[in-house]
Write a protein that holds these residues in place. Structure first.
Motif: not given
Length: 502
Positions: A347-354
């Motif tokens: 969720l953080i590396s592939d939803v939130y960050k990008p």
């Protein structure tokens, strides 16, 4: 006075919870205090601890109770079918993960690798991989919580829904506090205890049932045809060819595995970590299947999903059943906490960050840690509530595993072959995922009574996602691509906050 009471079960759960929370708090006292460290703990753990933690992660409710369910459902052949799958997947796909980690050490998840690899093709492939990763981690955690409810109900008489919810909330509390570090080190301690207890309980159960000769005679006389044979048509077509195509993807398309490889302090140790973990893991499902065979030999007629706790509770004294409860709860905790942490990482590396944040925020903004923990807690509560379902652990896990098959082979080929054709790889994924859902997931989950055997349904998406990329790469190789381009993209995004190139 019996010790197998609901009160004893609640006390056992409470002790697990207190120990895990204390360890989580102590492990995170001197950490960096950012989301990257909470979820990834990159390069923080010695290789031996990672090996043991990875075994514990692979030791989930299906490894124990599902393998035993296979024993009572398929006979002696189950003792090798289930243990065969994960080590074989490590042999085939372990080098892929090793190559990705060594060449692109700042990648945090398998969808993130896809985001960089398929960047010229847009975000659609990355979003599909991210969706698969989220579904996989979520439902694998739910499977563990369901298993906890079964065990606590059979052994201690705790209602299923209470056992599942309490287990889920305990896991949520300590993994939210401690992140991946807490998961790895609690896994390590739990696995040491589990190994010792299993080495006692399984032989003890066989002896208590009359010994190997008596168990064999019971299998030969069982209602299941050829239950005492090592290889049967039923086991090959009903178990091996259903479990193998999905589980072979496990070593690569499993964020739990990625998390631990990334957390290893030695870049280049990936093959050793995966190989040693897979080799040592084999004995566990093989031993669990023996308990299922004991159940088949004595005519166990209860829910096949609960054959392991049912048999042990029936033929061992009370404290033997308590020891088994410790084993299963430890196994369930070790995998469910990993799944919650993995889901949060994606969720953080592939939803939130990008799409909403930035690399800088993840690496430097300490306030994001609190927000991430809130999200983890909410997800954990939802998992706990869904864990009150009562389904077959073996076939529910096989159904969820079916969803990861279509994304495995394009990912593996994209890492191994620089001339991989991205367009044909994308076609394979977008055709293969619906095909896997219709032909594999729905029949195995019992939602669709398909007019073909389950193994045939698993064959279709595998043929699509292996065949299309190979054909496309042979006809239209992408000679313009090189991995140096991808490395430059990753370094440009992370070097400023990760201390330069790795």
């Amino acid at each position: 006075m019996s010790i197998l009471t609901p009160t004893s079960g609640f006390i056992l759960l409470g002790l697990f919870g207190i120990a895990a929370v204390v360890m989580a708090l102590s492990l995170t006292r001197n950490t960096d205090g950012n989301v990257e460290d909470l979820l990834v703990a990159r390069g923080s753990s010695p290789v031996p601890i990672i090996v043991v933690s990875l075994i514990a992660t692979w030791l989930w409710s299906t490894t124990l109770m599902g393998a035993a369910e296979g024993g009572v459902g398929f006979g002696v052949s189950a003792a090798w079918v289930y243990p065969f799958t994960v080590p074989f997947s490590v042999v085939i796909l372990g080098p892929v993960l090793s190559k990705i980690r060594r060449n692109f050490p700042e990648v945090s998840s398998f969808p993130e690798y896809i985001r960089y690899r398929f960047s010229s093709y847009g975000d659609s492939v990355h979003k599909l991989f991210t969706g698969i990763g989220i579904v996989q981690s979520f439902f694998w955690a739910v499977i563990q919580i369901i298993g906890a409810g079964f065990v606590l109900n059979v052994i201690f008489g705790i209602p299923n829904w209470q056992g599942s919810i309490l287990t889920g909330l305990i896991i949520t509390s300590y993994i939210t506090l401690g992140g991946l570090r807490a998961s790895i080190f609690t896994d390590f301690i739990q696995m040491l205890a589990i190994g010792v207890i299993l080495a006692v309980i399984v032989p003890w159960t066989v002896i208590a049932a009359g010994g190997p000769a008596t168990v064999y005679e019971g299998l030969a006389a069982a209602d299941l045809p050829s239950a005492h044979h090592l290889v049967t048509d039923t086991a090959i077509f009903g178990f091996l060819l259903v479990s193998f195509p999905g589980v072979i993807s496990y070593a690569l398309i499993n964020q739990n595995v990625w998390q631990r490889v990334i957390a290893s302090e030695e870049v280049g140790s990936e093959r050793y970590v995966l190989g040693m973990s897979g080799l040592l893991w084999v004995a566990i499902p093989a031993a669990a299947s023996l308990v299922g065979l004991v159940g088949l030999s004595i005519g166990y007629t209860g829910n096949p999903a609960t054959v392991m706790p049912g048999v042990i509770e029936a033929i061992l004294p009370a404290w033997g059943a308590v020891l088994f409860g410790i084993v299963v709860l430890g196994a369930i905790f070790s995998t469910a906490d990993s799944c919650l942490n993995s889901l949060s990482t994606i969720l953080i590396s592939d939803v939130y960050k990008p799409y909403f944040g930035s690399e800088e925020e993840i690496r430097t903004d300490s306030s994001l840690v609190f927000k991430t923990k809130i999200v983890m807690a909410i997800i954990g509560v939802i998992m706990s509530l869904m864990g009150t379902m009562q389904v077959s652990l073996l076939f529910f896990s096989l159904a969820v595993t079916a969803l990861i098959m279509p994304v495995t082979w394009p990912m593996a080929m994209s890492a191994l072959h620089p001339n991989f054709n991205l367009k044909w790889g994308a076609y394979a994924v977008f055709i293969g995922v619906p095909a896997s859902f219709v032909f594999a997931f729905l029949p195995v989950a019992g939602i669709w009574n398909a007019p073909f055997d389950p193994w045939m349904g698993y064959l279709i998406p595998n043929a699509i996602t292996i065949g299309l990329p190979i054909i496309g790469t042979m006809l239209y190789p992408d000679t313009e691509f090189n991995f140096g381009q991808m490395e430059s993209m990753i370094n440009a995004e992370t070097a400023q906050y990760a201390g330069g190139d790795d």
